[in-house]
Write a protein that holds these residues in place. Structure first.
Motif, short mmCIF file in Angstrom:
data_model
loop_
_atom_site.label_atom_id
_atom_site.label_comp_id
_atom_site.label_asym_id
_atom_site.label_seq_id
_atom_site.Cartn_x
_atom_site.Cartn_y
_atom_site.Cartn_z
N ARG A 264 0.82 -1.20 0.00
CA ARG A 264 0.00 0.00 0.00
C ARG A 264 0.87 1.27 0.00
NH1 ARG A 264 -4.90 -1.56 4.26
NH2 ARG A 264 -5.63 -3.42 3.13
N LEU A 265 1.85 1.25 -0.88
CA LEU A 265 2.74 2.40 -0.98
C LEU A 265 2.03 3.54 -1.71
CD1 LEU A 265 6.07 0.60 -1.99
CD2 LEU A 265 5.25 1.19 0.30
N VAL A 266 2.32 4.74 -1.28
CA VAL A 266 1.72 5.93 -1.88
C VAL A 266 2.69 6.49 -2.91
CG1 VAL A 266 0.77 8.23 -1.47
CG2 VAL A 266 0.47 6.42 0.24
N PRO A 267 2.31 6.57 -4.19
CA PRO A 267 3.22 7.11 -5.21
C PRO A 267 3.63 8.54 -4.90
CG PRO A 267 1.34 6.00 -6.22
CD PRO A 267 1.03 6.12 -4.77
N SER A 268 4.85 8.87 -5.27
CA SER A 268 5.35 10.23 -5.06
C SER A 268 4.70 11.18 -6.05
CB SER A 268 6.87 10.26 -5.22
OG SER A 268 7.49 9.37 -4.32
N PRO A 269 4.32 12.38 -5.62
CA PRO A 269 3.74 13.35 -6.56
C PRO A 269 4.79 13.87 -7.52
CG PRO A 269 4.10 14.38 -4.42
CD PRO A 269 4.40 12.92 -4.25
N ALA A 270 4.36 14.24 -8.73
CA ALA A 270 5.30 14.79 -9.71
C ALA A 270 5.93 16.07 -9.20
CB ALA A 270 4.58 15.04 -11.04
N VAL A 271 5.13 16.87 -8.49
CA VAL A 271 5.63 18.09 -7.85
C VAL A 271 5.47 17.92 -6.35
CG1 VAL A 271 5.35 20.58 -7.63
CG2 VAL A 271 4.97 19.49 -9.84
N PRO A 272 6.53 18.04 -5.55
CA PRO A 272 6.43 17.83 -4.11
C PRO A 272 5.40 18.76 -3.47
CG PRO A 272 8.73 17.98 -4.79
CD PRO A 272 7.91 18.38 -5.97
N ASP A 273 4.58 18.19 -2.57
CA ASP A 273 3.64 18.99 -1.80
C ASP A 273 4.32 19.36 -0.49
OD1 ASP A 273 1.59 20.01 -0.22
OD2 ASP A 273 0.07 18.76 -1.16
#
Length: 344
Positions: A264-273
Motif C-alpha cells: 500500500r505504498l503511496v506514489p510520489s507526486p510529480a511536484v512535491p507537496d
C-alpha cells in the motif's frame, strides 16, 4: 494637498503588500496551527499560505535542505554536456587510483585543468586522468546519462580508442526510465536489505533498463522487489514512513507494481507537496513532556528543561549510563525499534 493619516482610515490586512503577508506567515512558522489560523482570515491570506514556494522556504528554515525532495530535471539537464575538444563516454571510468581528484570543480574547470596538465581525460566525479588505462580495463561506473568520462579527441586518436555510441543508443531515452511492471519513487532511499550491490549490476548490464527487465523476467529472481537508480537490488523495503529523502529527483527506488499494491505504498507526486511534507514532519516531532518513561529516576533517565529543546514545553529526555533502552508506544507515521541494546 496630501490627506492626513487620520483621513486615510485604518489599514486593513488586505491592504498589506504580499511581501508583508509572507513575512507574517514566516513569523508564525514556529507553530503551524497559527499559520493555519492566519490562512483562515480571508481568501488573500489563504492564497499566500497556499504557496508551495513559501512552504518550501519554511521547511528549509526549520529542518534544512536534507528533507526537501528534488525536482524533476528538464530534458536539457538530463543530457550530457558537450565540450569542445572532448568526447563523452557515458558511464565509463578509465582513471587510476593515483589520479588527482577535484570534487568541487565544474565541468568547464575540469576541462581546463585537464588541458593545462596535458592530461588525457577527466571524469564527471572530478578526477583528472593523466594517463588512461587500456580501454578494455575501463570500469563501468554509472547508469546515469550525465555521468562518465570526457576524453580529449587527441587521446582518442593516438590511443585508437573506440568512439562512444551516440547518446540515443547508449542509454535510456529518458532518465529515470519508465519500465512496465515497476513504479518509480523519486528522491526516496530505503537503506539496507540489499541483494546485489551496484557494482554487480554495473559489471553485468549496460543500462538500468536492462537491470529492471532482468529482475522482472518471469521465473527469474522474483525475490527482488526493488531496484535503486544506482543498480542495487533489494529483497525487502522499510516501511514507507521510514524512507529517507534524497535531494536529487533522479536518485530513487523502483518498486515492483505488485509490491506497491501489497505494501500500500503511496506514489510520489510529480511536484512535491511541501505543505503536506511539513504536516508529516510536524507529526513526528514528539514533545518529551508528553512521553511516559520507565526508569525516570534522574539516574538513568531524567526529564529536564533545556534551552536546546525544540519542543514547545522546553523539556528534553536526558540519558545517563544507559546500557539498554526499551521503547514502546506508537509514533504516527514514524518508526522505532524496541529492545535494542545500546552500550551508551
Amino acid at each position: 494637498m496630501s490627506a492626513s493619516a487620520e483621513d486615510a482610515g485604518p489599514c486593513l490586512l488586505t491592504d498589506l503588500p504580499e511581501a508583508c503577508l509572507r513575512g507574517i506567515v514566516q513569523c508564525l512558522w514556529h507553530d503551524a496551527r497559527d499559520a493555519a489560523a492566519f490562512a483562515c482570515c480571508c481568501s488573500i491570506t489563504r492564497g499566500v499560505c497556499d504557496e508551495q514556494l513559501l512552504w518550501r522556504e519554511l521547511l528549509v528554515q526549520r529542518y534544512g535542505e536534507r528533507v526537501i525532495p528534488g525536482m524533476k530535471p528538464s530534458p536539457e539537464e538530463a543530457r550530457p554536456a558537450e565540450l569542445g575538444g572532448f568526447l563523452f563516454y557515458q558511464g565509463w571510468d578509465g582513471s587510476e587510483d593515483t589520479d588527482v581528484q577535484h570534487a568541487a570543480a565544474g565541468l568547464a574547470q575540469l576541462a581546463k585543468l585537464t588541458q593545462d596538465a596535458d592530461a588525457e581525460a577527466f571524469t564527471t566525479s572530478g578526477k583528472v586522468v593523466k594517463c588512461l588505462k587500456p580501454q578494455a580495463a575501463w570500469r563501468h561506473s554509472s547508469f546515469r546519462p550525465t555521468e562518465g568520462m570526457f576524453v580529449r579527441k587527441a587521446a582518442v586518436q593516438y590511443r585508437q580508442l573506440k568512439e562512444p555510441q551516440p547518446a540515443q543508443d547508449q542509454a535510456d531515452d529518458a532518465w529515470p526510465p519508465s519500465v512496465p511492471g515497476w513504479v518509480y519513487f523519486p528522491s526516496c532511499v530505503s537503506p539496507g536489505h540489499f541483494i546485489d550491490e551496484p557494482q554487480a549490476a554495473l559489471a553485468r548490464y549496460a543500462t538500468l533498463q536492462a537491470v529492471l527487465h532482468a529482475a522482472a523476467r518471469p521465473g527469474q529472481r522474483q525475490h527482488i522487489i526493488a531496484v535503486t537508480t544506482e543498480g542495487e537490488t533489494k529483497g525487502k523495503l522499510r516501511p514507507q514512513a521510514c524512507w529517507e529523502v534524497h535531494p536529487s529527483y533522479d536518485t530513487g527506488l523502483y518498486v515492483r507494481a505488485t509490491a506497491v499494491q501489497q505494501m500500500r505504498l503511496v506514489p510520489s507526486p510529480a511536484v512535491p507537496d511541501y505543505r503536506q511534507l511539513c504536516s508529516k514532519l510536524q507529526q513526528l516531532r514528539l514533545d518529551a513532556a508528553h512521553m511516559s518513561c520507565a526508569w525516570l529516576n534522574d539516574q538513568y533517565l531524567s526529564l529536564q528543561e533545556t534551552r536546546d529543546s525544540p519542543a514547545g514545553s522546553g523539556m528534553a529526555l536526558l540519558l545517563n549510563s544507559v546500557w539498554w533502552l526499551d521503547v514502546s508506544g506508537s509514533i504516527p507515521g514514524g518508526c522505532h525499534t524496541t529492545n535494542r541494546p545500546g552500550g551508551m
